[in-house]
Design a protein around this motif. Structure first.
Motif, mmCIF file in Angstrom:
data_model
loop_
_atom_site.group_PDB
_atom_site.id
_atom_site.type_symbol
_atom_site.label_atom_id
_atom_site.label_comp_id
_atom_site.label_asym_id
_atom_site.label_seq_id
_atom_site.Cartn_x
_atom_site.Cartn_y
_atom_site.Cartn_z
ATOM 1 N N TRP A 164 0.822 -1.212 0.000
ATOM 2 C CA TRP A 164 0.000 0.000 0.000
ATOM 3 C C TRP A 164 0.853 1.257 0.000
ATOM 4 N N LYS A 165 1.993 1.208 0.646
ATOM 5 C CA LYS A 165 2.864 2.390 0.700
ATOM 6 C C LYS A 165 3.405 2.768 -0.682
ATOM 7 N N ASP A 166 3.341 1.826 -1.642
ATOM 8 C CA ASP A 166 3.820 2.084 -3.000
ATOM 9 C C ASP A 166 2.772 2.793 -3.867
ATOM 10 N N ILE A 167 1.571 2.937 -3.351
ATOM 11 C CA ILE A 167 0.471 3.474 -4.143
ATOM 12 C C ILE A 167 0.109 4.875 -3.660
ATOM 13 N N ASP A 168 0.007 5.797 -4.598
ATOM 14 C CA ASP A 168 -0.446 7.161 -4.299
ATOM 15 C C ASP A 168 -1.857 7.293 -4.862
ATOM 16 N N LEU A 169 -2.858 7.229 -3.968
ATOM 17 C CA LEU A 169 -4.244 7.252 -4.420
ATOM 18 C C LEU A 169 -4.652 8.609 -4.976
ATOM 19 N N GLN A 170 -4.043 9.687 -4.488
ATOM 20 C CA GLN A 170 -4.403 11.014 -5.008
ATOM 21 C C GLN A 170 -3.909 11.195 -6.445
ATOM 22 N N LEU A 171 -2.670 10.779 -6.697
ATOM 23 C CA LEU A 171 -2.120 10.898 -8.054
ATOM 24 C C LEU A 171 -2.506 9.703 -8.943
ATOM 25 N N ARG A 172 -3.087 8.682 -8.301
ATOM 26 C CA ARG A 172 -3.482 7.457 -8.999
ATOM 27 C C ARG A 172 -2.303 6.806 -9.715
ATOM 28 N N ILE A 173 -1.200 6.637 -8.972
ATOM 29 C CA ILE A 173 -0.016 5.984 -9.533
ATOM 30 C C ILE A 173 0.500 4.946 -8.554
ATOM 31 N N TRP A 174 1.209 3.999 -9.093
ATOM 32 C CA TRP A 174 1.858 2.945 -8.310
ATOM 33 C C TRP A 174 3.306 3.331 -8.215
#
Length: 174
Positions: A164-174
């Motif tokens: 989960w720490k690898d995912i940026d939900l705001q920018l929608r990137i992995w």
């Protein structure tokens, strides 16, 4: 005797020298701890390596012997070139890992050229693929994994190692 050498000790040393089979057995025991395909290696040893090389003493195995054996694999057993390459790789690995200070008799032997295969699903196959993927029999975690792999193009190890720490939900990137 004339040179002052102990011929009995020399004969004993030759008689007690390791065979390829004993060296392979030692290697396989340690390989079982980290190698998922060890059973395939064992099977290939039993079918293609054991008879020609297993009972040979290590000092008897040289590059010419390995080269002749390797080139006869495909002819004699009707193996695909890629399978012959995998079998040679086993022998090479055993020598490298069990006798790292000794020249490897497999070094410099040219493996067969392998043609890479690329196949893509056809439109009719895609429909069937997604029908099975979304069927009630397919576990939801498998559906998620397959879709994530398809959408990201990630390799299996990368997708399975995702956190989960690898995912940026705001920018929608992995």
């Amino acid at each position: 005797i004339h040179k002052g050498e102990n011929i009995i000790a020399t004969a004993r040393q030759v008689r007690e020298e390791d065979t390829f089979e004993r060296m392979f057995t030692r290697w396989l025991e340690s390989a079982k701890q980290y190698k998922r395909t060890w059973e395939t290696d064992q099977s290939r040893y039993n079918n293609y390596i054991s008879k020609p090389l297993g009972q040979r003493q290590l000092s008897d195995i040289d590059k010419d012997m390995i080269k002749t054996w390797f080139h006869n694999l495909a002819k004699k057993h009707g193996l695909a070139t890629s399978t012959s390459n995998r079998i040679l790789a086993i022998v090479k690995t055993v020598f490298n890992q069990e006798l790292p200070d000794r020249p490897n008799p497999c070094s410099g032997i040219k493996m067969y050229h392998e043609n890479s295969r690329h196949r893509f699903l056809q439109p009719s196959e895609l429909q069937q693929f997604f029908r099975f993927l979304f069927s009630k029999d397919t576990p939801i975690f498998l559906q998620d994994y397959v879709l994530l792999s398809l959408y990201t193009g990630g390799r299996k190890s990368n997708v399975l190692g995702m956190r989960w720490k690898d995912i940026d939900l705001q920018l929608r990137i992995w």
